[in-house]
Design an enzyme around this catalytic site. Sequence first.
Site, PDB file in Angstrom:
ATOM      1  N   HIS A 187       2.749 -28.258 -22.379  1.00  0.00           N
ATOM      2  CA  HIS A 187       2.005 -29.388 -22.952  1.00  0.00           C
ATOM      3  C   HIS A 187       0.991 -29.924 -21.950  1.00  0.00           C
ATOM      4  O   HIS A 187      -0.113 -30.305 -22.296  1.00  0.00           O
ATOM      5  CB  HIS A 187       2.960 -30.519 -23.315  1.00  0.00           C
ATOM      6  CG  HIS A 187       3.845 -30.202 -24.472  1.00  0.00           C
ATOM      7  ND1 HIS A 187       3.522 -29.265 -25.415  1.00  0.00           N
ATOM      8  CD2 HIS A 187       5.042 -30.698 -24.848  1.00  0.00           C
ATOM      9  CE1 HIS A 187       4.478 -29.210 -26.308  1.00  0.00           C
ATOM     10  NE2 HIS A 187       5.418 -30.071 -25.987  1.00  0.00           N
ATOM     11  N   GLU A 430      -7.495  -2.686 -35.939  1.00  0.00           N
ATOM     12  CA  GLU A 430      -6.871  -2.866 -34.617  1.00  0.00           C
ATOM     13  C   GLU A 430      -5.894  -1.745 -34.291  1.00  0.00           C
ATOM     14  O   GLU A 430      -5.085  -1.877 -33.380  1.00  0.00           O
ATOM     15  CB  GLU A 430      -6.207  -4.243 -34.517  1.00  0.00           C
ATOM     16  CG  GLU A 430      -5.310  -4.610 -35.664  1.00  0.00           C
ATOM     17  CD  GLU A 430      -4.715  -6.019 -35.545  1.00  0.00           C
ATOM     18  OE1 GLU A 430      -4.839  -6.653 -34.493  1.00  0.00           O
ATOM     19  OE2 GLU A 430      -4.106  -6.463 -36.531  1.00  0.00           O
ATOM     20  N   ASP A 454      -5.494  -5.589 -29.821  1.00  0.00           N
ATOM     21  CA  ASP A 454      -4.547  -4.535 -30.202  1.00  0.00           C
ATOM     22  C   ASP A 454      -5.197  -3.161 -30.216  1.00  0.00           C
ATOM     23  O   ASP A 454      -4.571  -2.174 -29.836  1.00  0.00           O
ATOM     24  CB  ASP A 454      -3.934  -4.842 -31.580  1.00  0.00           C
ATOM     25  CG  ASP A 454      -2.759  -5.798 -31.457  1.00  0.00           C
ATOM     26  OD1 ASP A 454      -1.962  -5.628 -30.509  1.00  0.00           O
ATOM     27  OD2 ASP A 454      -2.647  -6.726 -32.272  1.00  0.00           O
ATOM     28  N   CYS A 501     -12.963 -10.081 -33.623  1.00  0.00           N
ATOM     29  CA  CYS A 501     -12.249 -11.320 -33.300  1.00  0.00           C
ATOM     30  C   CYS A 501     -11.335 -11.156 -32.102  1.00  0.00           C
ATOM     31  O   CYS A 501     -10.607 -12.077 -31.754  1.00  0.00           O
ATOM     32  CB  CYS A 501     -11.483 -11.827 -34.516  1.00  0.00           C
ATOM     33  SG  CYS A 501     -10.300 -10.629 -35.144  1.00  0.00           S
TER      34      CYS A 501
HETATM   35  C1  PEP Z   1      -6.499  -8.563 -31.825  1.00  0.00           C
HETATM   36  O1  PEP Z   1      -5.532  -7.795 -31.846  1.00  0.00           O
HETATM   37  O2  PEP Z   1      -7.589  -8.281 -31.272  1.00  0.00           O
HETATM   38  C2  PEP Z   1      -6.417  -9.886 -32.461  1.00  0.00           C
HETATM   39  C3  PEP Z   1      -7.475 -10.666 -32.547  1.00  0.00           C
HETATM   40  O3  PEP Z   1      -5.226 -10.282 -32.945  1.00  0.00           O
HETATM   41  P1  PEP Z   1      -4.035 -10.885 -32.061  1.00  0.00           P
HETATM   42  O4  PEP Z   1      -4.583 -11.166 -30.688  1.00  0.00           O
HETATM   43  O5  PEP Z   1      -3.580 -12.093 -32.785  1.00  0.00           O
HETATM   44  O6  PEP Z   1      -3.037  -9.770 -32.070  1.00  0.00           O
HETATM   45 MG    MG Z   2      -3.867  -8.124 -33.207  1.00  0.00          MG
END
Ligand code: PEP
Ligand code: MG
Length: 570
Positions: A187, A430, A454, A501
Amino acid sequence: MELRGIGASDGIGIGAVVCVRTQDLDYSHVPYQGASREKARLRQATAEFTARIQAMVEQVTARVGEKESEILSGQITMLTDPYMIAQMEEAIDGGSCAEGAVDAVCRMFMEVFSCADDELMRQRAADVGDIRTRMLSILLRVQQADLSALPDGTVLAARDLTPSMTVGLDRSHVAAILTETGGRTSHCAILARALEVPAVLSVPGLLDAVRDGMPAIVDGDAGLVILNPAPAQLEEYRARQTAWLRERELLQRYRDRATLTADGRQVSLYANIGSVSDARAAVQAGAEGIGLFRTEFLFMDRPAPPGEEEQYETYRQVARLMAGREVIIRTLDVGGDKGIPYLDMGQEENPFLGHRAIRYCLDHPDLFKTQLRALLRAGAEDGNLKIMLPLVTGVEEVRAARALLEECRTELQAEGKACAGHIPLGVMIETPASALIADLLARESDFFSIGTNDLTQYTVAVDRGNARVAGLYTTFHPAVLRSIRQVIAAGRAAGIPVGMCGESAADPALIPLLLAFGLDEFSVSPASVLSTRKHIAGWTRPAAEQAARDAMSLPTAAQVEACLRTTQAH
Ligand code: PEP
Ligand code: MG
């Protein structure tokens, strides 16, 4: 003298140390005045605790944000939980004074929580510790350290900074925070980042090394503390601090701008979030949409999954906050390193290759349909909601998810509930499988988003959380970069938008490559939105294409990375 710890909040802080030493909360002299009198004292102290925390909640909501104040209101919920109260009253019936009852019951809960596997559950131990200290202070009438009136340039040093202490902080006087305990997800770390105060946590031997008034430099990026710095060090860090502050200020110029390359190509710049308050941070940071809402966070740290109504409310709130801008919500990505105890996922030898994400959801249609129904209903109110499936490896998974989505739509219509007419269904790329069949997936998906976190781990066969092989985990590996190039090309050929992402979307060295490949949308953490916009603005198409040609001709990850890190935008 130099000390090292965990860099938990970025930036450079320079100032003088103020030590926060814990008050003496000894109650051995307190007499037992009989059960009814002690219970009355307990009730009175609980009421005072609630009133004080409630006042702080209001302050913090206004100053910092709802997520941070939730930490505090959670303490009221814990203390007033009928089970906790019953345990304390039982201790009083057994002959403890109110102080003894609070102490014993809090210690028992702290022990239970601190043994939990889950980080968030362990964090509860810190909350109960905070409740214990505050309740004992109230009962014993001991003043707690007042952190709201600190001198300018304070470097706060404490064994631990409890949530209720940290939220009272006036950030304009605090140069940095140092503690002996806590990690990046504690926190204290969350609050330090929200207040934008540099922090280094888990510094061993901190309180033995520091004295009140001691000059100190805190480097929150490097996790470094320099006590009694030499004049040359002070000069160096003052210059670095000035540069850091100037950079932060300069970035503000990018807040209300479109995301354009130097030669005028527009791309979308979205944010990754895990809660409604993150969405607020995303808007504040100037994000143009949400590229990834990690919904698994809604399922964590609770005894049962959120129901349809609760999920609907959450998705609707995020959509409303984004006011018509695109919101991509990822369905439950459970498993791997994201265990959720009540889902009873069992022990697996290789959880990252196991029964997780879309696989788990398709095998638990009731759980999956609850989420899809909530999404369809939220989509009825906001035409810009999109659904994204995690860890897809084959076309059949997309078809099965689409069929369930249609089933949910039919059910909702039969129930007379409003639901989205068309809701785009996209795929997270991914896994190497999905990257290699991107052309086939593109025929059945409305958009792609590349999850490099991933995709990298599966492509180079390196566990993203294993420190022993961390040196091998790199998105600059030619195999990963070729995958990314191929996925973007497949998406473009099929006429569907492609985003990214994973963390790589915010890496300045990869930005020219992603621009050259034709990425449509970058989704990064709210804290990286402005710097990503700035980096994108530095590239023209010919310069990015040249950088991509140079990098893609090299045979090793190290060479590719070195090439891209030294290539300047022009
Ligand atoms: C990823 O795998 O790039 C992703 C954005 O998902 P997470 O980090 O939640 O596995
Ligand atoms: Mg992922």
